[in-house]
Design a protein around this motif. Sequence first.
Motif, PDB file in Angstrom:
ATOM      1  N   ILE A 158      82.989  28.251  -7.380  1.00 21.32           N
ATOM      2  CA  ILE A 158      82.427  26.907  -6.985  1.00 21.32           C
ATOM      3  C   ILE A 158      81.988  26.779  -5.572  1.00 21.32           C
ATOM      4  CG2 ILE A 158      83.079  24.308  -6.575  1.00 21.32           C
ATOM      5  CD1 ILE A 158      84.655  24.684  -9.129  1.00 21.32           C
ATOM      6  N   ALA A 159      82.654  27.472  -4.453  1.00 23.83           N
ATOM      7  CA  ALA A 159      82.126  27.251  -2.975  1.00 23.83           C
ATOM      8  C   ALA A 159      81.025  28.091  -2.744  1.00 23.83           C
ATOM      9  CB  ALA A 159      83.536  27.870  -2.402  1.00 23.83           C
ATOM     10  N   SER A 160      80.996  29.346  -3.475  1.00 30.91           N
ATOM     11  CA  SER A 160      79.749  30.188  -3.338  1.00 30.91           C
ATOM     12  C   SER A 160      78.471  29.493  -3.998  1.00 30.91           C
ATOM     13  CB  SER A 160      80.029  31.514  -3.824  1.00 30.91           C
ATOM     14  OG  SER A 160      80.315  31.927  -4.952  1.00 30.91           O
ATOM     15  N   GLY A 161      78.771  28.913  -5.527  1.00 32.25           N
ATOM     16  CA  GLY A 161      77.751  28.287  -5.876  1.00 32.25           C
ATOM     17  C   GLY A 161      76.970  27.084  -5.031  1.00 32.25           C
ATOM     18  N   VAL A 162      77.981  26.190  -4.493  1.00 31.46           N
ATOM     19  CA  VAL A 162      77.375  25.053  -3.575  1.00 31.46           C
ATOM     20  C   VAL A 162      76.683  25.583  -2.471  1.00 31.46           C
ATOM     21  CG1 VAL A 162      78.229  23.232  -2.192  1.00 31.46           C
ATOM     22  CG2 VAL A 162      79.406  23.523  -4.462  1.00 31.46           C
ATOM     23  N   ALA A 163      77.359  26.781  -1.829  1.00 25.57           N
ATOM     24  CA  ALA A 163      76.831  27.323  -0.783  1.00 25.57           C
ATOM     25  C   ALA A 163      75.262  27.825  -1.048  1.00 25.57           C
ATOM     26  CB  ALA A 163      77.646  28.471   0.132  1.00 25.57           C
TER      27      ALA A 163
END
Length: 125
Positions: A12-17
């Motif tokens: 989730i964190a890398s997808g948002v970034a």
Amino acid sequence: MSAWLVYVAIGIASGVAAGLFGVGGGLIVVPALIYWAGFSQHMATGTSLAVLLPPIGIAAAFEYYRNGNVDVPAAILIAITMFLGAWIGARLASHVSGPHLRLMFGLFVCCLGVYLVYGAYERLG
């Protein structure tokens, strides 16, 4: 925390970034796998590359394309040459110890950060 929850949080964190800034693999996934999941530098890098296979970026790239924000010829040329560069980099990385590779990665991220902050500051002033 169970491993799958850690992987979901990393995803989730890398997808948002990735959606916001066009980053995620090296800058988010690799350090997260090392520090949150206990991966070695080599395992984190290899896993990050496996994550970046084509299906990951399709939705975000399509949305940017739909809004006229993708230069298709540039993307194709970069993808082809990145394929070759990634192979060369992986071959080189296999001959570097984990701690040295992590040091090189950290220096790269720091230098990139200084460059980005300096460029933003110059445009603001």
